[in-house]
Scaffold this motif. Structure first.
Motif, PDB file in Angstrom:
ATOM      1  N   GLU A  58       0.835  -1.207   0.000  1.00  0.00           N
ATOM      2  CA  GLU A  58       0.000   0.000   0.000  1.00  0.00           C
ATOM      3  C   GLU A  58       0.865   1.250   0.000  1.00  0.00           C
ATOM      4  O   GLU A  58       0.624   2.183  -0.752  1.00  0.00           O
ATOM      5  CB  GLU A  58      -0.917   0.014   1.230  1.00  0.00           C
ATOM      6  CG  GLU A  58      -2.081  -0.926   1.111  1.00  0.00           C
ATOM      7  CD  GLU A  58      -2.861  -1.063   2.415  1.00  0.00           C
ATOM      8  OE1 GLU A  58      -2.349  -0.726   3.497  1.00  0.00           O
ATOM      9  OE2 GLU A  58      -4.008  -1.519   2.320  1.00  0.00           O
ATOM     10  N   ARG A  59       1.874   1.236   0.849  1.00  0.00           N
ATOM     11  CA  ARG A  59       2.762   2.399   0.941  1.00  0.00           C
ATOM     12  C   ARG A  59       3.520   2.610  -0.371  1.00  0.00           C
ATOM     13  O   ARG A  59       3.653   3.733  -0.854  1.00  0.00           O
ATOM     14  CB  ARG A  59       3.732   2.198   2.102  1.00  0.00           C
ATOM     15  CG  ARG A  59       4.578   3.399   2.333  1.00  0.00           C
ATOM     16  CD  ARG A  59       5.293   3.336   3.653  1.00  0.00           C
ATOM     17  NE  ARG A  59       6.251   4.419   3.702  1.00  0.00           N
ATOM     18  CZ  ARG A  59       7.314   4.426   4.446  1.00  0.00           C
ATOM     19  NH1 ARG A  59       7.559   3.407   5.240  1.00  0.00           N
ATOM     20  NH2 ARG A  59       8.142   5.439   4.427  1.00  0.00           N
ATOM     21  N   THR A  60       4.005   1.526  -0.954  1.00  0.00           N
ATOM     22  CA  THR A  60       4.742   1.609  -2.222  1.00  0.00           C
ATOM     23  C   THR A  60       3.851   2.155  -3.336  1.00  0.00           C
ATOM     24  O   THR A  60       4.254   3.047  -4.081  1.00  0.00           O
ATOM     25  CB  THR A  60       5.295   0.223  -2.613  1.00  0.00           C
ATOM     26  OG1 THR A  60       6.115  -0.264  -1.550  1.00  0.00           O
ATOM     27  CG2 THR A  60       6.112   0.293  -3.882  1.00  0.00           C
ATOM     28  N   ARG A  62       1.218   3.989  -3.072  1.00  0.00           N
ATOM     29  CA  ARG A  62       0.913   5.394  -2.789  1.00  0.00           C
ATOM     30  C   ARG A  62       2.123   6.287  -3.096  1.00  0.00           C
ATOM     31  O   ARG A  62       2.003   7.284  -3.793  1.00  0.00           O
ATOM     32  CB  ARG A  62       0.498   5.531  -1.319  1.00  0.00           C
ATOM     33  CG  ARG A  62      -0.126   6.857  -0.965  1.00  0.00           C
ATOM     34  CD  ARG A  62      -0.707   6.901   0.455  1.00  0.00           C
ATOM     35  NE  ARG A  62       0.205   6.375   1.467  1.00  0.00           N
ATOM     36  CZ  ARG A  62       0.010   5.245   2.154  1.00  0.00           C
ATOM     37  NH1 ARG A  62      -1.061   4.520   1.954  1.00  0.00           N
ATOM     38  NH2 ARG A  62       0.880   4.850   3.062  1.00  0.00           N
ATOM     39  N   GLU A  63       3.303   5.909  -2.602  1.00  0.00           N
ATOM     40  CA  GLU A  63       4.516   6.721  -2.784  1.00  0.00           C
ATOM     41  C   GLU A  63       4.904   6.850  -4.260  1.00  0.00           C
ATOM     42  O   GLU A  63       5.437   7.869  -4.679  1.00  0.00           O
ATOM     43  CB  GLU A  63       5.696   6.110  -2.009  1.00  0.00           C
ATOM     44  CG  GLU A  63       5.541   6.137  -0.501  1.00  0.00           C
ATOM     45  CD  GLU A  63       5.725   7.514   0.112  1.00  0.00           C
ATOM     46  OE1 GLU A  63       6.446   8.345  -0.465  1.00  0.00           O
ATOM     47  OE2 GLU A  63       5.122   7.761   1.171  1.00  0.00           O
ATOM     48  N   LEU A  64       4.642   5.800  -5.037  1.00  0.00           N
ATOM     49  CA  LEU A  64       5.021   5.826  -6.450  1.00  0.00           C
ATOM     50  C   LEU A  64       3.838   6.175  -7.354  1.00  0.00           C
ATOM     51  O   LEU A  64       3.877   5.936  -8.563  1.00  0.00           O
ATOM     52  CB  LEU A  64       5.636   4.483  -6.851  1.00  0.00           C
ATOM     53  CG  LEU A  64       6.911   4.104  -6.077  1.00  0.00           C
ATOM     54  CD1 LEU A  64       7.411   2.740  -6.503  1.00  0.00           C
ATOM     55  CD2 LEU A  64       7.990   5.158  -6.241  1.00  0.00           C
ATOM     56  N   ALA A  65       2.810   6.738  -6.748  1.00  0.00           N
ATOM     57  CA  ALA A  65       1.637   7.243  -7.469  1.00  0.00           C
ATOM     58  C   ALA A  65       1.009   6.207  -8.401  1.00  0.00           C
ATOM     59  O   ALA A  65       0.719   6.478  -9.561  1.00  0.00           O
ATOM     60  CB  ALA A  65       1.994   8.520  -8.247  1.00  0.00           C
ATOM     61  N   ARG A  66       0.783   4.998  -7.870  1.00  0.00           N
ATOM     62  CA  ARG A  66       0.140   3.938  -8.651  1.00  0.00           C
ATOM     63  C   ARG A  66      -1.312   3.742  -8.252  1.00  0.00           C
ATOM     64  O   ARG A  66      -1.939   2.775  -8.677  1.00  0.00           O
ATOM     65  CB  ARG A  66       0.880   2.595  -8.473  1.00  0.00           C
ATOM     66  CG  ARG A  66       2.327   2.566  -8.950  1.00  0.00           C
ATOM     67  CD  ARG A  66       2.459   2.807 -10.422  1.00  0.00           C
ATOM     68  NE  ARG A  66       2.788   4.219 -10.628  1.00  0.00           N
ATOM     69  CZ  ARG A  66       2.815   4.827 -11.796  1.00  0.00           C
ATOM     70  NH1 ARG A  66       2.525   4.201 -12.897  1.00  0.00           N
ATOM     71  NH2 ARG A  66       3.110   6.109 -11.889  1.00  0.00           N
TER      72      ARG A  66
END
Length: 120
Positions: A58-60, A62-66
């Protein structure tokens, strides 16, 4: 009662494909709600790892705008582990053989996740 309903969905999921070896429903905090796992697999360990992987996914995303996370897939030399949300507070984890037909498993897992979300 609820655990039996969840196990029924897992049983149907596992029966939908010979490629699915095991499955479990895990709460967002890593507790196993229902599982159909081989005897040599530790339910608590599966629960903790699935919750951690989903949180990291989830964090990944969100952070990479996916966008919102749909699923996390781990591929090892002996097969796959697929984790996807089953409602807001649960994770469906599916363990599949290495030569599994992933398209069918994704479809069956999505169906099972919706049924689990409806129960929860």
């Amino acid at each position: 009662m609820r655990e039996q309903m969840l196990k029924s969905i897992l049983s149907e999921l596992n029966g939908s494909s010979a490629d699915i070896e095991a499955s479990a429903v895990i709460s967002a905090d890593g507790l196993t709600m229902a599982a159909l796992l081989p005897q040599d697999v530790d339910e608590d360990r599966v629960g903790a790892m699935a919750a951690a992987m989903l949180s990291l996914g989830e964090r990944t995303a969100r952070e990479l705008a996916r966008g919102d996370l749909e699923q996390v897939m781990v591929k090892g030399e002996d097969g796959y582990i697929l984790m996807s949300h089953a409602g807001k507070d649960a994770v469906l984890t599916v363990i599949a053989r290495k030569d599994a037909k992933l398209g069918l498993i994704f479809l069956d897992a999505k169906r099972a996740a919706k049924a689990i979300a409806d129960i929860l």
